[in-house]
Design a protein around this motif. Structure first.
Motif, PDB file in Angstrom:
ATOM      1  N   ARG A 129      77.396 -13.264 -13.381  1.00 54.84           N
ATOM      2  CA  ARG A 129      78.371 -13.205 -14.464  1.00 54.84           C
ATOM      3  C   ARG A 129      77.884 -14.062 -15.625  1.00 54.84           C
ATOM      4  N   GLY A 141      84.554   1.561 -13.474  1.00 56.16           N
ATOM      5  CA  GLY A 141      84.207   0.148 -13.495  1.00 56.16           C
ATOM      6  C   GLY A 141      83.272  -0.249 -14.613  1.00 56.16           C
ATOM      7  N   LEU A 172      89.501  -3.823 -14.923  1.00 59.88           N
ATOM      8  CA  LEU A 172      89.205  -3.323 -13.587  1.00 59.88           C
ATOM      9  C   LEU A 172      89.764  -1.924 -13.394  1.00 59.88           C
ATOM     10  N   TYR A 209      78.264  -9.595  -4.821  1.00 58.14           N
ATOM     11  CA  TYR A 209      78.389 -10.411  -6.021  1.00 58.14           C
ATOM     12  C   TYR A 209      77.430  -9.931  -7.107  1.00 58.14           C
ATOM     13  N   SER A 210      77.893 -10.033  -8.367  1.00 59.69           N
ATOM     14  CA  SER A 210      77.047  -9.764  -9.527  1.00 59.69           C
ATOM     15  C   SER A 210      76.964 -11.021 -10.378  1.00 59.69           C
ATOM     16  N   ASN A 256      80.116  -4.111 -18.007  1.00 61.44           N
ATOM     17  CA  ASN A 256      79.329  -3.990 -16.784  1.00 61.44           C
ATOM     18  C   ASN A 256      78.013  -3.313 -17.176  1.00 61.44           C
ATOM     19  N   HIS A 272      82.784  -8.176  -6.335  1.00 56.10           N
ATOM     20  CA  HIS A 272      83.316  -6.812  -6.304  1.00 56.10           C
ATOM     21  C   HIS A 272      84.047  -6.639  -4.978  1.00 56.10           C
ATOM     22  N   THR A 273      85.363  -6.708  -5.005  1.00 58.73           N
ATOM     23  CA  THR A 273      86.136  -6.705  -3.766  1.00 58.73           C
ATOM     24  C   THR A 273      86.085  -5.366  -3.036  1.00 58.73           C
ATOM     25  N   ASP A 274      85.809  -4.288  -3.762  1.00 55.07           N
ATOM     26  CA  ASP A 274      85.777  -2.987  -3.099  1.00 55.07           C
ATOM     27  C   ASP A 274      84.526  -2.801  -2.247  1.00 55.07           C
ATOM     28  N   ARG A 275      83.416  -3.445  -2.669  1.00 55.34           N
ATOM     29  CA  ARG A 275      82.164  -3.288  -1.917  1.00 55.34           C
ATOM     30  C   ARG A 275      81.617  -4.619  -1.402  1.00 55.34           C
ATOM     31  N   ILE A 302      84.133  -3.744 -16.151  1.00 53.48           N
ATOM     32  CA  ILE A 302      84.225  -4.929 -15.303  1.00 53.48           C
ATOM     33  C   ILE A 302      83.310  -6.011 -15.884  1.00 53.48           C
ATOM     34  N   PRO A 303      83.725  -7.277 -15.932  1.00 48.75           N
ATOM     35  CA  PRO A 303      84.912  -7.870 -15.324  1.00 48.75           C
ATOM     36  C   PRO A 303      86.133  -7.947 -16.249  1.00 48.75           C
TER      37      PRO A 303
END
Length: 262
Positions: free
Chosen positions: A167, A68, A75, A164-165, A223, A158-161, A71-72
């Motif tokens: 941007r 990652g 992906l 939000y980060s 990232n 972050h859909t896996d965890r 990212i963004p």
């Protein structure tokens, strides 16, 4: 394993079988006598392997994004294409440039052989060119004393965890690109290894300053707080460059990602 070397060896073996069958063995066989299976298969695979070898060595090469760090922009699971000739025509296997075409530019997404382990391919964004003074202090990037334009633009999920980060949109060169910057993460570089031209860099509690050596490049992941890059392991030498990434051609989880990411 060095796939380029394996492909080259397969090309040589099948070429020898094809040439031996075409110019020698075929003339010695009876008209209705079949060729040995290993000669027939080897010779028939030669044109296919030749096409794959030429395409992969000189035009485009596919890669899969394993981490990652980009990212963004990219992906995990993105399958990308890399332009092999935009930075010069190189001999396969040894990666020696024979025809100069162009040089990496700030903002390019570049694939290269990891300096500490050339058998591993990395992908990062080009930030510093030869001779540049790069500063990444308190999570803000400056090049040759000028702050790189940066503006906040929402958040990234972050859909896996499921978190939000922040941007941001940054401009390096002529194009803008998105980056993630965790405002609550420490600004200093937590992991630094010994590397060539280590004396060109100064590390402080606020971050890092580096002067890029000739024929080398300074790269970072988009990232910013989740990338192991030039801040930690140093510069990318020109001879390690593979090519410029330019297109996402597949993603099993999201077909909408197919297309150019610039």
């Amino acid at each position: 394993m060095n796939f380029a070397l394996i492909l080259f060896l397969l090309l040589v073996i099948t070429a020898v079988l094809w040439a031996a069958d075409r110019f020698y063995a075929r003339k010695r066989r009876a008209p209705d006598e079949p060729a040995p299976w290993w000669v027939e298969y080897g010779a028939s695979f030669f044109p296919v392997i030749l096409i794959v070898f030429v395409l992969r060595s000189f035009l485009v090469e596919p890669f899969k994004i394993p981490s990652g760090s980009m990212i963004p922009t990219l992906l995990v699971g993105d399958f990308i294409l890399v332009n092999k000739w935009t930075y010069g025509i190189r001999l396969p296997v040894i990666n020696q440039k024979i025809i100069p075409v162009g040089d990496p530019q700030r903002g390019d997404v570049m694939v290269f052989r990891f300096p500490s382990d050339p058998s591993v391919d990395y992908i990062k964004r080009v930030v510093g060119l030869p001779g540049d003074r790069v500063e990444y202090l308190n999570k803000r990037l400056s090049i040759n004393g000028e702050a790189v334009a940066l503006r906040a633009e929402g958040e990234f999920l972050h859909t896996d965890r499921l978190y939000y980060s922040p941007r941001y949109v940054e401009q390096l060169g002529k194009q803008e690109h998105a980056v993630l910057i965790e405002d609550d993460a420490p600004p200093y570089v937590s992991q630094v290894v010994d590397f060539p031209f280590r004396e060109n860099c100064t590390y402080t509690s606020a971050g890092v300053r580096c002067v890029v050596p000739q024929d080398h490049y300074f790269v970072m992941g988009d990232n910013r707080d989740g990338s192991y890059d030039s801040r930690s392991w140093g510069f990318v030498p020109d001879e390690n460059i593979v090519g410029r990434a330019f297109f996402i051609w597949f993603n099993f989880n999201d077909m909408k990602r197919i297309g150019s990411f610039h």
